[in-house]
Design an enzyme around this catalytic site. Sequence first.
Site, short mmCIF file in Angstrom:
data_model
loop_
_atom_site.label_atom_id
_atom_site.label_comp_id
_atom_site.label_asym_id
_atom_site.label_seq_id
_atom_site.Cartn_x
_atom_site.Cartn_y
_atom_site.Cartn_z
N SER A 81 0.84 -1.20 0.00
CA SER A 81 0.00 0.00 0.00
C SER A 81 0.88 1.25 0.00
O SER A 81 1.99 1.22 0.55
CB SER A 81 -0.88 0.01 1.26
OG SER A 81 -1.53 1.27 1.38
N TYR A 140 -1.65 -0.60 10.19
CA TYR A 140 -1.85 -1.10 8.82
C TYR A 140 -0.65 -0.74 7.95
O TYR A 140 -0.12 -1.57 7.21
CB TYR A 140 -3.13 -0.48 8.24
CG TYR A 140 -3.35 -0.72 6.77
CD1 TYR A 140 -3.81 -1.96 6.30
CD2 TYR A 140 -3.13 0.29 5.83
CE1 TYR A 140 -4.02 -2.18 4.94
CE2 TYR A 140 -3.34 0.09 4.47
CZ TYR A 140 -3.80 -1.15 4.04
OH TYR A 140 -4.00 -1.36 2.69
P1 NAP Z 1 -11.95 -5.02 -0.13
O1 NAP Z 1 -12.73 -4.40 -1.23
O2 NAP Z 1 -12.27 -4.69 1.28
O3 NAP Z 1 -11.99 -6.60 -0.32
C1 NAP Z 1 -11.31 -7.39 0.62
C2 NAP Z 1 -11.29 -8.83 0.14
O4 NAP Z 1 -10.49 -9.58 1.06
C3 NAP Z 1 -12.66 -9.47 0.11
O5 NAP Z 1 -12.68 -10.38 -0.97
C4 NAP Z 1 -12.71 -10.20 1.44
O6 NAP Z 1 -13.57 -11.35 1.41
C5 NAP Z 1 -11.27 -10.64 1.59
N1 NAP Z 1 -10.84 -10.89 2.96
C6 NAP Z 1 -10.90 -10.06 4.04
N2 NAP Z 1 -10.38 -10.66 5.12
C7 NAP Z 1 -9.98 -11.89 4.71
C8 NAP Z 1 -9.38 -12.99 5.36
N3 NAP Z 1 -9.08 -12.96 6.68
N4 NAP Z 1 -9.13 -14.12 4.65
C9 NAP Z 1 -9.43 -14.17 3.32
N5 NAP Z 1 -10.00 -13.16 2.65
C10 NAP Z 1 -10.27 -12.04 3.34
O7 NAP Z 1 -10.36 -4.71 -0.29
P2 NAP Z 1 -9.56 -3.99 -1.49
O8 NAP Z 1 -9.69 -2.53 -1.31
O9 NAP Z 1 -9.90 -4.63 -2.78
O10 NAP Z 1 -8.06 -4.36 -1.05
C11 NAP Z 1 -7.35 -5.46 -1.59
C12 NAP Z 1 -5.89 -5.35 -1.15
O11 NAP Z 1 -5.34 -4.11 -1.62
C13 NAP Z 1 -5.68 -5.35 0.35
O12 NAP Z 1 -4.51 -6.06 0.66
C14 NAP Z 1 -5.51 -3.88 0.69
O13 NAP Z 1 -4.78 -3.68 1.87
C15 NAP Z 1 -4.77 -3.41 -0.55
N6 NAP Z 1 -4.91 -1.96 -0.78
C16 NAP Z 1 -6.13 -1.40 -1.03
C17 NAP Z 1 -6.21 -0.02 -1.23
C18 NAP Z 1 -7.52 0.69 -1.51
O14 NAP Z 1 -7.55 1.94 -1.51
N7 NAP Z 1 -8.62 -0.02 -1.78
C19 NAP Z 1 -5.05 0.77 -1.16
C20 NAP Z 1 -3.84 0.16 -0.90
C21 NAP Z 1 -3.77 -1.20 -0.70
P3 NAP Z 1 -15.18 -11.22 1.65
O15 NAP Z 1 -15.75 -10.63 0.38
O16 NAP Z 1 -15.60 -12.63 1.86
O17 NAP Z 1 -15.37 -10.34 2.84
#
Ligand code: NAP
Length: 252
Positions: free
Chosen positions: A143, A157
């Site tokens: 991130s 985080y």
């Molecule tokens: P998101 O929309 O909140 O989706 C999270 C996903 O992870 C969902 O599929 C969820 O499953 C799954 N999940 C959560 N806890 C889990 C666990 N303990 N075991 C297995 N699966 C789990 O997240 P996102 O924004 O797409 O983020 C994806 C990645 O990118 C993360 O690593 C995040 O830190 C990183 N990231 C995101 C951003 C941003 O701005 N969005 C920025 C920087 C980095 P369910 O659907 O079953 O709940």
Amino acid sequence: MNNGVVVITGGSRGIGAASAILAAERGFDVVVNYAGNLAAAEAVCAQIIRAGRKSVAVQGDVSKPEDIERIFNAADALGPLKGLVNNAGVVDVAMRVEDVDLARLERMFAINVYGAMLCAGQAVRRLSRAHGGTGGSIVNLTSGAAKLGGANMYVDYAAAKGAIDSFTVGLALEVAEHGVRVNAVRPGVIETDIHASGGDPDRVARMIEAIPVKRAGTAHEVAEAIVWLLSDASSYTPGSILSVTGGRASLP
Ligand code: NAP
């Protein structure tokens, strides 16, 4: 075109779902792991199967070794593993460090760090030529927070993602000679559910001014970077961290 099987943790929503769909379009069969949202995972699988590829939804909490075992057994049943996207990740409500307790830290690091490292271990045992595999690719999600620090929001985080940065470089150097490419993608502010799930639904709108391109990114834009690193097109790129941040926190 058959590029083999890829496991995408947290493939049911957001960046993981976009990556699952794009990977399938680029010739991968996909294990869509999810934590609790079966309907979302099944919708992603259905889209992949409609596109002519194999896909299965597998419930599993990446902080639990026995669940990780189940995810990779499902991958073995689908075909030879060629890739892993360590995408599952969580944030938590905004909190200063002096208020953070051990339970919060344990969850933050168990899912974001230990889960990614244990999944990578399972993948290396299947992909590495040292273990009889034929090579492949691991993509970790870090991130912009790892570089910025997450002050007054989520330093825990940011620190967990900082661990992913170091882990990416170290594992890449460990397994490159055995045919496994390890890289990371560093998203900036991306429009997904994660902000609301972490108790801050207005985060994206609030951050726009701080982003050089003056907009949030989409899950698909991050998926393009992930799937490039998964594919043979990135064959001479191990050990890199690719920023998809709209210019924010993009310096090495
Ligand atoms: P998101 O929309 O909140 O989706 C999270 C996903 O992870 C969902 O599929 C969820 O499953 C799954 N999940 C959560 N806890 C889990 C666990 N303990 N075991 C297995 N699966 C789990 O997240 P996102 O924004 O797409 O983020 C994806 C990645 O990118 C993360 O690593 C995040 O830190 C990183 N990231 C995101 C951003 C941003 O701005 N969005 C920025 C920087 C980095 P369910 O659907 O079953 O709940």
